[in-house]
Design a protein around this motif. Structure first.
Motif, mmCIF file in Angstrom:
data_model
loop_
_atom_site.group_PDB
_atom_site.id
_atom_site.type_symbol
_atom_site.label_atom_id
_atom_site.label_comp_id
_atom_site.label_asym_id
_atom_site.label_seq_id
_atom_site.Cartn_x
_atom_site.Cartn_y
_atom_site.Cartn_z
ATOM 1 N N TYR A 93 0.802 -1.224 0.000
ATOM 2 C CA TYR A 93 0.000 0.000 0.000
ATOM 3 C C TYR A 93 0.844 1.288 0.000
ATOM 4 C CZ TYR A 93 -3.601 -3.372 1.311
ATOM 5 O OH TYR A 93 -4.425 -4.459 1.344
ATOM 6 N N GLN A 94 2.141 1.152 -0.182
ATOM 7 C CA GLN A 94 2.967 2.366 -0.303
ATOM 8 C C GLN A 94 2.774 2.957 -1.684
ATOM 9 O OE1 GLN A 94 7.024 2.309 1.274
ATOM 10 N NE2 GLN A 94 7.746 3.277 -0.623
ATOM 11 N N GLU A 95 2.721 4.275 -1.748
ATOM 12 C CA GLU A 95 2.486 4.948 -3.025
ATOM 13 C C GLU A 95 3.679 4.774 -3.966
ATOM 14 O OE1 GLU A 95 1.551 9.009 -2.367
ATOM 15 O OE2 GLU A 95 -0.399 8.603 -1.439
ATOM 16 N N VAL A 96 3.374 4.705 -5.248
ATOM 17 C CA VAL A 96 4.404 4.586 -6.277
ATOM 18 C C VAL A 96 5.127 5.922 -6.438
ATOM 19 C CG1 VAL A 96 4.790 4.190 -8.747
ATOM 20 C CG2 VAL A 96 3.163 2.757 -7.489
ATOM 21 N N LEU A 100 7.374 7.328 -11.747
ATOM 22 C CA LEU A 100 6.899 6.100 -12.387
ATOM 23 C C LEU A 100 5.394 6.088 -12.622
ATOM 24 C CD1 LEU A 100 8.935 3.490 -10.288
ATOM 25 C CD2 LEU A 100 9.567 4.509 -12.485
ATOM 26 N N VAL A 101 4.684 7.053 -12.056
ATOM 27 C CA VAL A 101 3.218 7.029 -12.088
ATOM 28 C C VAL A 101 2.670 7.004 -13.506
ATOM 29 C CG1 VAL A 101 1.140 8.356 -11.536
ATOM 30 C CG2 VAL A 101 2.934 8.097 -9.821
ATOM 31 N N THR A 121 15.027 5.990 -9.527
ATOM 32 C CA THR A 121 13.865 6.147 -8.655
ATOM 33 C C THR A 121 14.266 6.413 -7.212
ATOM 34 O OG1 THR A 121 13.765 3.771 -8.244
ATOM 35 C CG2 THR A 121 12.516 4.614 -10.113
ATOM 36 N N GLY A 122 15.542 6.581 -6.963
ATOM 37 C CA GLY A 122 16.017 6.748 -5.592
ATOM 38 C C GLY A 122 16.684 5.501 -5.052
ATOM 39 N N TYR A 130 6.321 -2.503 -17.428
ATOM 40 C CA TYR A 130 5.078 -2.752 -16.686
ATOM 41 C C TYR A 130 4.113 -3.538 -17.560
ATOM 42 C CZ TYR A 130 7.007 0.635 -13.467
ATOM 43 O OH TYR A 130 7.834 1.274 -12.579
ATOM 44 N N TRP A 131 3.484 -4.537 -16.931
ATOM 45 C CA TRP A 131 2.636 -5.477 -17.662
ATOM 46 C C TRP A 131 1.276 -5.561 -16.975
ATOM 47 C CZ3 TRP A 131 5.004 -7.881 -21.902
ATOM 48 C CH2 TRP A 131 6.379 -7.627 -22.009
ATOM 49 N N PRO A 132 0.197 -5.280 -17.699
ATOM 50 C CA PRO A 132 -1.141 -5.351 -17.092
ATOM 51 C C PRO A 132 -1.550 -6.786 -16.783
ATOM 52 C CG PRO A 132 -1.306 -4.903 -19.446
ATOM 53 C CD PRO A 132 0.154 -4.833 -19.109
#
Length: 255
Positions: A93-96, A100-101, A121-122, A130-132
């Motif tokens: 549940y940590q935000e992206v 990358l959003v 990204t840090g 990214y794959w749906p």
């Protein structure tokens, strides 16, 4: 640069095979809002996390994780494919990350997204894809994220830049050396010839005579020297009616 592009292309091609395996191995229940996938102590989370971690290590990925949308439609991490006691473990549940959003949301819209450039990204430089994840009804219920460690790509770019700079410098130096050598080999003798040669006859001029005259006296050290001086008779007879060019050939015809 070509090497880094090839490396990125190879990573992207390999991502398809890895993603296909991950999508087949995932338990779709983790994307259900009613599931306990967000509880790291639950059996569902432990099982999926362990499975993703195994695939990540075997495939040579830096990160492998699943994503979902929260109640506000914002992308969040769900199951992170690495041990929970690692420093960069991402809890559920940590935000992206903001960088990358855009790509993640495109994946939630049903698009396979493979970044063509390295991003940071840090957690270090990475190459993402990214794959749906489609549910039984065909709708997108989640996203799988793959990240390669892109330090190799950056190192290839740096190495290519250094090689390019070195080769360019060597070429410039080589051209300079060749130019100087050609200039000295062609231009200098030409200047010397013009300075000490009579253009019409091709023989040494007065300057050449005076220069040659100094050397025998210096070499002889005061010893007796004999010099013979002669003149050509009737040279004007040739020059006047036939011109200087014929007159220039007259000394040669007399030898």
């Amino acid at each position: 640069h070509q090497n880094s592009r090839s490396t990125i292309g190879a990573m992207q091609n390999r991502s398809g095979d890895i993603a296909a395996y991950v999508l087949d191995a995932l338990d779709h229940d983790i994307f259900s809002p009613a599931s306990d996938a967000g509880d790291i102590s639950s059996s569902l989370f432990s099982e999926q996390n362990s499975r993703l971690n195994d695939i990540r290590r075997v495939a040579g990925l830096k990160y492998l994780y699943t994503l979902a949308l929260d109640a506000d439609g914002e992308p969040i991490y769900l199951v992170d494919g690495q041990p929970v006691d690692t420093p960069d473990f991402c809890p559920p549940y940590q935000e992206v990350e903001s960088g990358l959003v855009d790509e993640v949301m495109r994946a939630f819209a049903g698009e396979v997204v493979m970044a063509g450039d390295v991003k940071d990204t840090g957690y270090g430089p990475v190459l993402t894809s990214y794959w749906p994840v489609h549910g039984h009804a065909g709708n997108v219920i989640g996203v799988v994220g793959l990240e390669y460690d892109a330090e190799t790509v950056l190192q290839l770019d740096r190495t290519a830049l250094l090689y390019s700079f070195g080769i360019s410098t060597c070429v410039i130096l080589l051209v300079g050396v060749v130019f100087i050598a050609l200039y000295r080999g062609v231009s200098a003798p030409s200047h010397s010839q013009l300075a000490y040669t009579d253009i019409l006859t091709g023989l040494g001029n007065r300057t050449a005579f005076e220069m040659d005259l100094k050397h025998p006296w210096a070499a002889a050290g005061g010893a007796l020297l004999v010099m013979a001086v002669f003149d050509l008779n009737n040279l004007k007879v040739v020059n006047a009616p036939y011109g200087p060019s014929r007159g220039a050939a007259y000394p040669r015809s007399c030898t």
